[in-house]
Design a protein around this motif. Structure first.
Motif, PDB file in Angstrom:
ATOM      1  N   LEU A  27     -57.024  27.270 -33.136  1.00  0.00           N
ATOM      2  CA  LEU A  27     -56.710  28.246 -32.091  1.00  0.00           C
ATOM      3  C   LEU A  27     -56.053  27.562 -30.904  1.00  0.00           C
ATOM      4  O   LEU A  27     -54.987  27.996 -30.423  1.00  0.00           O
ATOM      5  CB  LEU A  27     -57.991  28.956 -31.640  1.00  0.00           C
ATOM      6  N   LEU A  28     -56.633  26.475 -30.429  1.00  0.00           N
ATOM      7  CA  LEU A  28     -56.076  25.746 -29.297  1.00  0.00           C
ATOM      8  C   LEU A  28     -54.728  25.118 -29.641  1.00  0.00           C
ATOM      9  O   LEU A  28     -53.840  25.034 -28.782  1.00  0.00           O
ATOM     10  CB  LEU A  28     -57.061  24.681 -28.826  1.00  0.00           C
ATOM     11  N   THR A  29     -54.566  24.690 -30.879  1.00  0.00           N
ATOM     12  CA  THR A  29     -53.295  24.111 -31.308  1.00  0.00           C
ATOM     13  C   THR A  29     -52.178  25.139 -31.227  1.00  0.00           C
ATOM     14  O   THR A  29     -51.097  24.855 -30.706  1.00  0.00           O
ATOM     15  CB  THR A  29     -53.415  23.571 -32.746  1.00  0.00           C
ATOM     16  N   ILE A  39     -46.213  18.975 -28.336  1.00  0.00           N
ATOM     17  CA  ILE A  39     -47.010  17.773 -28.073  1.00  0.00           C
ATOM     18  C   ILE A  39     -48.426  17.883 -28.652  1.00  0.00           C
ATOM     19  O   ILE A  39     -48.871  16.994 -29.380  1.00  0.00           O
ATOM     20  CB  ILE A  39     -47.074  17.490 -26.555  1.00  0.00           C
ATOM     21  N   VAL A  40     -49.143  18.947 -28.347  1.00  0.00           N
ATOM     22  CA  VAL A  40     -50.535  19.084 -28.816  1.00  0.00           C
ATOM     23  C   VAL A  40     -50.603  19.233 -30.340  1.00  0.00           C
ATOM     24  O   VAL A  40     -51.425  18.554 -30.974  1.00  0.00           O
ATOM     25  CB  VAL A  40     -51.253  20.244 -28.093  1.00  0.00           C
ATOM     26  N   PRO A  41     -49.770  20.077 -30.976  1.00  0.00           N
ATOM     27  CA  PRO A  41     -49.831  20.129 -32.444  1.00  0.00           C
ATOM     28  C   PRO A  41     -49.533  18.771 -33.098  1.00  0.00           C
ATOM     29  O   PRO A  41     -50.152  18.413 -34.096  1.00  0.00           O
ATOM     30  CB  PRO A  41     -48.759  21.155 -32.818  1.00  0.00           C
ATOM     31  N   LEU A  42     -48.624  18.009 -32.495  1.00  0.00           N
ATOM     32  CA  LEU A  42     -48.307  16.678 -33.026  1.00  0.00           C
ATOM     33  C   LEU A  42     -49.521  15.761 -32.923  1.00  0.00           C
ATOM     34  O   LEU A  42     -49.858  15.060 -33.885  1.00  0.00           O
ATOM     35  CB  LEU A  42     -47.118  16.084 -32.271  1.00  0.00           C
ATOM     36  N   ILE A  43     -50.217  15.792 -31.797  1.00  0.00           N
ATOM     37  CA  ILE A  43     -51.403  14.945 -31.615  1.00  0.00           C
ATOM     38  C   ILE A  43     -52.503  15.346 -32.594  1.00  0.00           C
ATOM     39  O   ILE A  43     -53.108  14.486 -33.250  1.00  0.00           O
ATOM     40  CB  ILE A  43     -51.902  15.023 -30.159  1.00  0.00           C
ATOM     41  N   ILE A  44     -52.751  16.645 -32.726  1.00  0.00           N
ATOM     42  CA  ILE A  44     -53.796  17.127 -33.647  1.00  0.00           C
ATOM     43  C   ILE A  44     -53.474  16.716 -35.073  1.00  0.00           C
ATOM     44  O   ILE A  44     -54.352  16.253 -35.822  1.00  0.00           O
ATOM     45  CB  ILE A  44     -53.958  18.661 -33.544  1.00  0.00           C
ATOM     46  N   TRP A  45     -52.233  16.855 -35.469  1.00  0.00           N
ATOM     47  CA  TRP A  45     -51.843  16.483 -36.834  1.00  0.00           C
ATOM     48  C   TRP A  45     -51.976  14.982 -37.057  1.00  0.00           C
ATOM     49  O   TRP A  45     -52.497  14.539 -38.076  1.00  0.00           O
ATOM     50  CB  TRP A  45     -50.426  16.954 -37.120  1.00  0.00           C
ATOM     51  N   LEU A  46     -51.518  14.167 -36.097  1.00  0.00           N
ATOM     52  CA  LEU A  46     -51.593  12.716 -36.263  1.00  0.00           C
ATOM     53  C   LEU A  46     -53.033  12.217 -36.301  1.00  0.00           C
ATOM     54  O   LEU A  46     -53.349  11.270 -37.033  1.00  0.00           O
ATOM     55  CB  LEU A  46     -50.820  12.014 -35.142  1.00  0.00           C
ATOM     56  N   ASP A  59     -52.991  21.845 -42.055  1.00  0.00           N
ATOM     57  CA  ASP A  59     -51.987  22.852 -42.408  1.00  0.00           C
ATOM     58  C   ASP A  59     -51.604  23.679 -41.189  1.00  0.00           C
ATOM     59  O   ASP A  59     -50.421  23.927 -40.948  1.00  0.00           O
ATOM     60  CB  ASP A  59     -52.528  23.758 -43.517  1.00  0.00           C
ATOM     61  N   GLN A  60     -52.576  24.087 -40.403  1.00  0.00           N
ATOM     62  CA  GLN A  60     -52.288  24.888 -39.219  1.00  0.00           C
ATOM     63  C   GLN A  60     -51.585  24.071 -38.135  1.00  0.00           C
ATOM     64  O   GLN A  60     -50.710  24.580 -37.433  1.00  0.00           O
ATOM     65  CB  GLN A  60     -53.575  25.513 -38.670  1.00  0.00           C
ATOM     66  N   ALA A  61     -51.944  22.792 -37.995  1.00  0.00           N
ATOM     67  CA  ALA A  61     -51.270  21.925 -37.027  1.00  0.00           C
ATOM     68  C   ALA A  61     -49.815  21.710 -37.421  1.00  0.00           C
ATOM     69  O   ALA A  61     -48.911  21.755 -36.573  1.00  0.00           O
ATOM     70  CB  ALA A  61     -51.999  20.594 -36.910  1.00  0.00           C
ATOM     71  N   ILE A  62     -49.560  21.516 -38.704  1.00  0.00           N
ATOM     72  CA  ILE A  62     -48.182  21.345 -39.181  1.00  0.00           C
ATOM     73  C   ILE A  62     -47.393  22.630 -38.987  1.00  0.00           C
ATOM     74  O   ILE A  62     -46.228  22.605 -38.577  1.00  0.00           O
ATOM     75  CB  ILE A  62     -48.174  20.894 -40.657  1.00  0.00           C
ATOM     76  N   GLU A  63     -48.016  23.764 -39.255  1.00  0.00           N
ATOM     77  CA  GLU A  63     -47.342  25.052 -39.067  1.00  0.00           C
ATOM     78  C   GLU A  63     -46.979  25.254 -37.602  1.00  0.00           C
ATOM     79  O   GLU A  63     -45.852  25.645 -37.276  1.00  0.00           O
ATOM     80  CB  GLU A  63     -48.234  26.190 -39.560  1.00  0.00           C
ATOM     81  N   SER A  64     -47.898  24.968 -36.709  1.00  0.00           N
ATOM     82  CA  SER A  64     -47.628  25.101 -35.283  1.00  0.00           C
ATOM     83  C   SER A  64     -46.562  24.107 -34.834  1.00  0.00           C
ATOM     84  O   SER A  64     -45.665  24.449 -34.047  1.00  0.00           O
ATOM     85  CB  SER A  64     -48.919  24.881 -34.493  1.00  0.00           C
ATOM     86  N   LEU A  65     -46.626  22.888 -35.332  1.00  0.00           N
ATOM     87  CA  LEU A  65     -45.640  21.865 -34.982  1.00  0.00           C
ATOM     88  C   LEU A  65     -44.245  22.272 -35.432  1.00  0.00           C
ATOM     89  O   LEU A  65     -43.280  22.172 -34.666  1.00  0.00           O
ATOM     90  CB  LEU A  65     -46.048  20.527 -35.604  1.00  0.00           C
ATOM     91  N   ASN A  66     -44.123  22.747 -36.655  1.00  0.00           N
ATOM     92  CA  ASN A  66     -42.824  23.195 -37.156  1.00  0.00           C
ATOM     93  C   ASN A  66     -42.270  24.349 -36.324  1.00  0.00           C
ATOM     94  O   ASN A  66     -41.075  24.386 -36.011  1.00  0.00           O
ATOM     95  CB  ASN A  66     -42.922  23.613 -38.628  1.00  0.00           C
ATOM     96  N   PHE A  67     -43.131  25.284 -35.948  1.00  0.00           N
ATOM     97  CA  PHE A  67     -42.661  26.411 -35.150  1.00  0.00           C
ATOM     98  C   PHE A  67     -42.228  25.960 -33.763  1.00  0.00           C
ATOM     99  O   PHE A  67     -41.205  26.418 -33.245  1.00  0.00           O
ATOM    100  CB  PHE A  67     -43.752  27.484 -35.044  1.00  0.00           C
ATOM    101  N   GLN A  68     -42.984  25.070 -33.152  1.00  0.00           N
ATOM    102  CA  GLN A  68     -42.617  24.607 -31.810  1.00  0.00           C
ATOM    103  C   GLN A  68     -41.337  23.783 -31.824  1.00  0.00           C
ATOM    104  O   GLN A  68     -40.548  23.831 -30.878  1.00  0.00           O
ATOM    105  CB  GLN A  68     -43.771  23.828 -31.172  1.00  0.00           C
TER     106      GLN A  68
END
Length: 125
Positions: A27-29, A39-46, A59-68
């Motif tokens: 949710l926060l991602t 920035i935050v989705p990248l940190i969560i994924w890494l 999966d959700q972090a990558i999805e958010s990162l791709n969208f951003q």
């Protein structure tokens, strides 16, 4: 190569319910994309990419990162187009779409559902 090779990938099948901690972080991602971009989705994924028990969160972090990343590219293109005045119309639309879709994604993630943005470049897999 068939016409179906470039279709958006469906969300992964649910493997039970995601833990509440993972749902809150997802949710926060998604919501962090409104203010902080990718920035935050990248940190969560890494941080979680090598943890096998965090598959849904990854999966959700990558999805958010791709969208951003997609939103960032759209803003750059609209900034360039601002010199011909079309970009000035696109920038608020991109911002509103980012706001609305991030809120929807955050609500779905908090319910434990794997969310796929309707349009996003799948650069990171």
């Amino acid at each position: 190569m068939s016409e179906f090779d470039n279709v958006t990938a469906p969300p992964p099948p649910p493997t039970g319910t995601a833990p509440q901690e993972d749902r809150t972080i997802a949710l926060l991602t998604h919501l962090s994309g409104i203010l902080f971009g990718f920035i935050v989705p990248l940190i969560i994924w890494l941080v979680n990419k090598d943890k096998t028990d965090k598959g849904w969160l990854n999966d959700q972090a990558i999805e958010s990162l791709n969208f951003q990343i997609t939103v960032f590219i759209a803003f750059v293109v609209s900034w360039i187009l601002a010199f011909v005045l079309i970009g000035l119309l696109l920038m608020p639309l991109i911002g509103i779409a980012n706001l609305v879709l991030c809120i929807i994604a955050g609500m779905k993630a908090n319910n434990g559902e794997a969310y796929r943005y309707p349009f996003a470049l799948r650069l990171i897999k």
